[in-house]
Design a protein around this motif. Structure first.
Motif, PDB file in Angstrom:
ATOM      1  N   SER A  44      -8.925  24.007 101.280  1.00  0.00           N
ATOM      2  CA  SER A  44      -9.252  22.564 100.740  1.00  0.00           C
ATOM      3  C   SER A  44      -8.752  21.529 101.526  1.00  0.00           C
ATOM      4  CB  SER A  44      -8.932  22.596  99.340  1.00  0.00           C
ATOM      5  OG  SER A  44      -7.302  22.786  99.209  1.00  0.00           O
ATOM      6  N   GLY A  45      -7.580  21.876 102.305  1.00  0.00           N
ATOM      7  CA  GLY A  45      -7.329  20.925 103.514  1.00  0.00           C
ATOM      8  C   GLY A  45      -8.097  20.520 104.481  1.00  0.00           C
ATOM      9  N   ALA A  46      -9.181  21.539 104.527  1.00  0.00           N
ATOM     10  CA  ALA A  46      -9.938  21.125 105.986  1.00  0.00           C
ATOM     11  C   ALA A  46     -10.841  19.995 106.018  1.00  0.00           C
ATOM     12  CB  ALA A  46     -10.830  22.497 106.189  1.00  0.00           C
ATOM     13  N   ARG A  47     -10.965  19.477 107.174  1.00  0.00           N
ATOM     14  CA  ARG A  47     -11.886  18.352 107.239  1.00  0.00           C
ATOM     15  C   ARG A  47     -13.438  18.571 106.861  1.00  0.00           C
ATOM     16  NH1 ARG A  47     -11.399  14.892 112.524  1.00  0.00           N
ATOM     17  NH2 ARG A  47     -13.113  16.560 113.555  1.00  0.00           N
ATOM     18  N   ARG A  48     -13.770  19.759 107.154  1.00  0.00           N
ATOM     19  CA  ARG A  48     -15.179  20.305 106.889  1.00  0.00           C
ATOM     20  C   ARG A  48     -15.051  21.755 106.702  1.00  0.00           C
ATOM     21  NH1 ARG A  48     -20.683  19.159 110.706  1.00  0.00           N
ATOM     22  NH2 ARG A  48     -21.984  19.189 108.718  1.00  0.00           N
ATOM     23  N   VAL A  49     -15.746  22.333 105.769  1.00  0.00           N
ATOM     24  CA  VAL A  49     -15.706  23.810 105.440  1.00  0.00           C
ATOM     25  C   VAL A  49     -17.404  24.095 105.652  1.00  0.00           C
ATOM     26  CG1 VAL A  49     -15.799  25.419 103.878  1.00  0.00           C
ATOM     27  CG2 VAL A  49     -14.178  23.665 103.816  1.00  0.00           C
ATOM     28  N   ILE A  50     -17.504  25.068 106.453  1.00  0.00           N
ATOM     29  CA  ILE A  50     -18.951  25.517 107.075  1.00  0.00           C
ATOM     30  C   ILE A  50     -18.987  26.898 106.563  1.00  0.00           C
ATOM     31  CG2 ILE A  50     -20.554  25.982 108.531  1.00  0.00           C
ATOM     32  CD1 ILE A  50     -17.776  23.633 109.747  1.00  0.00           C
ATOM     33  N   VAL A  51     -19.809  27.511 105.776  1.00  0.00           N
ATOM     34  CA  VAL A  51     -20.206  28.675 105.324  1.00  0.00           C
ATOM     35  C   VAL A  51     -21.415  29.409 106.034  1.00  0.00           C
ATOM     36  CG1 VAL A  51     -20.886  30.408 103.394  1.00  0.00           C
ATOM     37  CG2 VAL A  51     -18.963  28.464 102.930  1.00  0.00           C
ATOM     38  N   VAL A  52     -21.219  30.321 106.685  1.00  0.00           N
ATOM     39  CA  VAL A  52     -22.442  30.944 107.617  1.00  0.00           C
ATOM     40  C   VAL A  52     -22.771  32.092 106.926  1.00  0.00           C
ATOM     41  CG1 VAL A  52     -23.184  31.956 109.675  1.00  0.00           C
ATOM     42  CG2 VAL A  52     -21.242  30.078 109.602  1.00  0.00           C
ATOM     43  N   GLY A  53     -24.127  31.848 106.153  1.00  0.00           N
ATOM     44  CA  GLY A  53     -24.438  32.798 105.230  1.00  0.00           C
ATOM     45  C   GLY A  53     -25.591  32.186 104.367  1.00  0.00           C
ATOM     46  N   PRO A  54     -25.991  32.941 103.186  1.00  0.00           N
ATOM     47  CA  PRO A  54     -26.951  32.415 102.318  1.00  0.00           C
ATOM     48  C   PRO A  54     -26.283  31.047 101.648  1.00  0.00           C
ATOM     49  CG  PRO A  54     -26.848  34.530 101.913  1.00  0.00           C
ATOM     50  CD  PRO A  54     -25.709  34.336 103.116  1.00  0.00           C
ATOM     51  N   GLU A  55     -27.071  30.053 100.971  1.00  0.00           N
ATOM     52  CA  GLU A  55     -26.570  28.973 100.337  1.00  0.00           C
ATOM     53  C   GLU A  55     -26.038  29.427  99.063  1.00  0.00           C
ATOM     54  OE1 GLU A  55     -28.193  25.165 100.577  1.00  0.00           O
ATOM     55  OE2 GLU A  55     -28.935  25.370 102.587  1.00  0.00           O
ATOM     56  N   ARG A  56     -25.024  28.803  98.440  1.00  0.00           N
ATOM     57  CA  ARG A  56     -24.342  29.094  97.201  1.00  0.00           C
ATOM     58  C   ARG A  56     -24.224  27.868  96.485  1.00  0.00           C
ATOM     59  NH1 ARG A  56     -22.606  34.710  97.900  1.00  0.00           N
ATOM     60  NH2 ARG A  56     -22.715  35.181 100.155  1.00  0.00           N
ATOM     61  N   PRO A  57     -23.961  27.868  95.342  1.00  0.00           N
ATOM     62  CA  PRO A  57     -23.566  26.799  94.609  1.00  0.00           C
ATOM     63  C   PRO A  57     -22.071  26.290  94.858  1.00  0.00           C
ATOM     64  CG  PRO A  57     -23.637  28.390  93.028  1.00  0.00           C
ATOM     65  CD  PRO A  57     -24.093  28.924  94.341  1.00  0.00           C
ATOM     66  N   LEU A  58     -21.871  25.730  96.062  1.00  0.00           N
ATOM     67  CA  LEU A  58     -20.232  25.646  96.229  1.00  0.00           C
ATOM     68  C   LEU A  58     -20.317  23.930  96.894  1.00  0.00           C
ATOM     69  CD1 LEU A  58     -19.540  28.756  98.590  1.00  0.00           C
ATOM     70  CD2 LEU A  58     -18.573  28.396  96.303  1.00  0.00           C
ATOM     71  N   PRO A  59     -19.817  23.243  96.017  1.00  0.00           N
ATOM     72  CA  PRO A  59     -19.827  21.816  96.168  1.00  0.00           C
ATOM     73  C   PRO A  59     -19.103  21.461  97.360  1.00  0.00           C
ATOM     74  CG  PRO A  59     -19.358  22.341  93.690  1.00  0.00           C
ATOM     75  CD  PRO A  59     -19.419  23.426  94.634  1.00  0.00           C
ATOM     76  N   GLY A  60     -19.617  20.198  98.222  1.00  0.00           N
ATOM     77  CA  GLY A  60     -18.948  19.848  99.353  1.00  0.00           C
ATOM     78  C   GLY A  60     -19.062  20.651 100.655  1.00  0.00           C
ATOM     79  N   VAL A  61     -19.489  22.029 100.604  1.00  0.00           N
ATOM     80  CA  VAL A  61     -19.501  22.726 101.732  1.00  0.00           C
ATOM     81  C   VAL A  61     -20.814  22.813 102.259  1.00  0.00           C
ATOM     82  CG1 VAL A  61     -19.677  25.242 102.044  1.00  0.00           C
ATOM     83  CG2 VAL A  61     -17.983  24.693 100.515  1.00  0.00           C
ATOM     84  N   SER A  62     -20.728  22.956 103.866  1.00  0.00           N
ATOM     85  CA  SER A  62     -22.113  22.884 104.750  1.00  0.00           C
ATOM     86  C   SER A  62     -22.370  24.250 104.905  1.00  0.00           C
ATOM     87  CB  SER A  62     -21.672  22.194 106.032  1.00  0.00           C
ATOM     88  OG  SER A  62     -21.368  20.732 105.322  1.00  0.00           O
ATOM     89  N   PHE A  63     -23.547  24.470 104.972  1.00  0.00           N
ATOM     90  CA  PHE A  63     -24.011  26.107 105.323  1.00  0.00           C
ATOM     91  C   PHE A  63     -24.887  26.011 106.608  1.00  0.00           C
ATOM     92  CE2 PHE A  63     -23.431  25.640 100.852  1.00  0.00           C
ATOM     93  CZ  PHE A  63     -23.068  27.036 100.676  1.00  0.00           C
ATOM     94  N   ALA A  64     -24.567  27.255 107.194  1.00  0.00           N
ATOM     95  CA  ALA A  64     -25.317  27.485 108.510  1.00  0.00           C
ATOM     96  C   ALA A  64     -25.826  28.791 108.411  1.00  0.00           C
ATOM     97  CB  ALA A  64     -24.382  27.325 109.753  1.00  0.00           C
ATOM     98  N   ARG A  65     -26.688  29.187 109.157  1.00  0.00           N
ATOM     99  CA  ARG A  65     -27.390  30.616 109.236  1.00  0.00           C
ATOM    100  C   ARG A  65     -27.384  31.196 110.831  1.00  0.00           C
ATOM    101  NH1 ARG A  65     -26.815  34.850 106.761  1.00  0.00           N
ATOM    102  NH2 ARG A  65     -28.432  35.728 105.415  1.00  0.00           N
ATOM    103  N   GLU A  66     -26.808  32.212 110.867  1.00  0.00           N
ATOM    104  CA  GLU A  66     -26.785  33.059 112.146  1.00  0.00           C
ATOM    105  C   GLU A  66     -28.455  33.537 112.482  1.00  0.00           C
ATOM    106  OE1 GLU A  66     -25.443  36.338 109.455  1.00  0.00           O
ATOM    107  OE2 GLU A  66     -25.750  34.210 109.631  1.00  0.00           O
ATOM    108  N   ASP A  67     -28.517  33.700 113.670  1.00  0.00           N
ATOM    109  CA  ASP A  67     -29.888  33.959 114.052  1.00  0.00           C
ATOM    110  C   ASP A  67     -29.924  35.311 114.913  1.00  0.00           C
ATOM    111  OD1 ASP A  67     -32.950  34.244 114.466  1.00  0.00           O
ATOM    112  OD2 ASP A  67     -32.687  32.655 116.289  1.00  0.00           O
ATOM    113  N   PRO A  68     -30.463  36.331 114.311  1.00  0.00           N
ATOM    114  CA  PRO A  68     -31.105  36.585 113.122  1.00  0.00           C
ATOM    115  C   PRO A  68     -30.070  36.691 112.014  1.00  0.00           C
ATOM    116  CG  PRO A  68     -31.173  38.738 114.142  1.00  0.00           C
ATOM    117  CD  PRO A  68     -30.323  37.679 115.233  1.00  0.00           C
ATOM    118  N   PRO A  69     -30.602  36.513 110.778  1.00  0.00           N
ATOM    119  CA  PRO A  69     -29.547  36.443 109.727  1.00  0.00           C
ATOM    120  C   PRO A  69     -28.979  38.090 109.591  1.00  0.00           C
ATOM    121  CG  PRO A  69     -31.634  35.437 108.913  1.00  0.00           C
ATOM    122  CD  PRO A  69     -31.823  36.049 110.527  1.00  0.00           C
ATOM    123  N   GLY A  70     -27.857  38.166 109.172  1.00  0.00           N
ATOM    124  CA  GLY A  70     -27.214  39.425 109.466  1.00  0.00           C
ATOM    125  C   GLY A  70     -27.003  40.209 110.873  1.00  0.00           C
ATOM    126  N   GLY A  71     -26.901  39.134 111.757  1.00  0.00           N
ATOM    127  CA  GLY A  71     -26.673  39.499 113.163  1.00  0.00           C
ATOM    128  C   GLY A  71     -25.460  40.028 113.684  1.00  0.00           C
TER     129      GLY A  71
END
Length: 272
Positions: A44-71
């Protein structure tokens, strides 16, 4: 997420969880929350939080996806790092049920006292001294340069040459849940912690609590009588113990009553 921190966090949460039968591993619950929620809370002290994976209901989090998914972790790291803007980045797995904010503070402290000034990374080690790459901290720009020239598939091959400090953290924050046994262990640990804290609040010696016996009792009552009867039964047993009226074989007697509940109620209804 809290803005103004000195690091960003990249959380890898897009694996295939083959040993868990393909279940959504980060979304599995330990205690009152999904594991991914606990990891996000720890950073929670991070400037930005990036979750790599499927989008989830996580407020304030950015999402990214690897190519291919599950790679794999290297493509996932590459995708997450594109979203990083802070000078340092914490790299984490999405299934670390014992991770707490204090562990991240230890990594940051180790970086500030030597490794970071040398332009290198800090990686946690487990109780066997093995590096835990998904619990680590890196200078973001150096990590980008390393990724540009890396064609391998393992995090060890990528991150190993960048390490300047290895840190043993208290507890087991590196413990992840790859199997159902791991998940069960993590869930039981929550129960252990709760039992200890509840005993402290109630002034009870934890050594007097036969947890497994009580769990077996409530399981039998929930199955044989009704789910709401399980906590009620545990409460009644506690009242009887406190009043000194419970027989020595109280648990055995209530367990037997639950097992024979159908017959007992049939007799009662017949009598009435």
């Amino acid at each position: 997420m809290t803005i103004g921190g000195e690091y960003d966090a990249v959380i890898l949460a897009g694996g295939q969880a083959r040993r868990l039968g393909g279940l959504d591993k980060p979304g599995l619950s330990v205690g009152a929350r999904a594991m991914i929620e606990g990891v996000v809370l720890a950073v929670s002290g991070a400037r930005r939080v990036i979750v790599v994976g499927p989008e989830r209901p996580l407020p304030g989090v950015s999402f990214a996806r690897e190519d291919p998914p599950g790679g794999g972790p290297v493509p996932a790291l590459r995708a997450g790092l594109r979203e990083v803007t802070a000078p340092r980045v914490v790299l984490l797995a999405g299934d670390l049920p014992y991770l707490r904010a204090g562990h991240l503070a230890e990594l940051l402290r180790a970086s500030d006292t030597g490794a970071g000034h040398a332009g290198g990374g800090v990686v946690a080690v487990d109780d066997g001294g093995r590096e835990q790459w998904l619990l680590s901290l890196w200078p973001a720009e150096r990590l980008r340069r390393a990724l540009e020239g890396y064609s391998g598939r393992s995090l060890r091959g990528l991150l190993g040459p960048l390490v300047h400090a290895r840190v043993a953290l208290p507890g087991r924050p590196w413990f992840d849940c790859d199997t159902m046994d791991d998940l069960e262990e993590a869930r039981m640990n929550v129960l252990n912690e709760w039992t200890a804290l509840a005993c402290q609040e109630l002034g009870i010696d934890p050594a007097r609590v036969d947890r497994d016996l009580i769990l077996d009792l409530t399981k039998e009552v929930a199955h044989g009588v009704a789910r709401p009867a399980a906590p009620l039964t545990a409460y009644l047993l506690g009242l009887a113990e406190g009043a000194g009226t419970a027989p020595e074989d109280a648990v055995a007697r209530i367990t037997a009553l639950a097992k024979n509940w159908g017959a007992a109620t049939a007799e009662t209804l017949t009598e009435s």
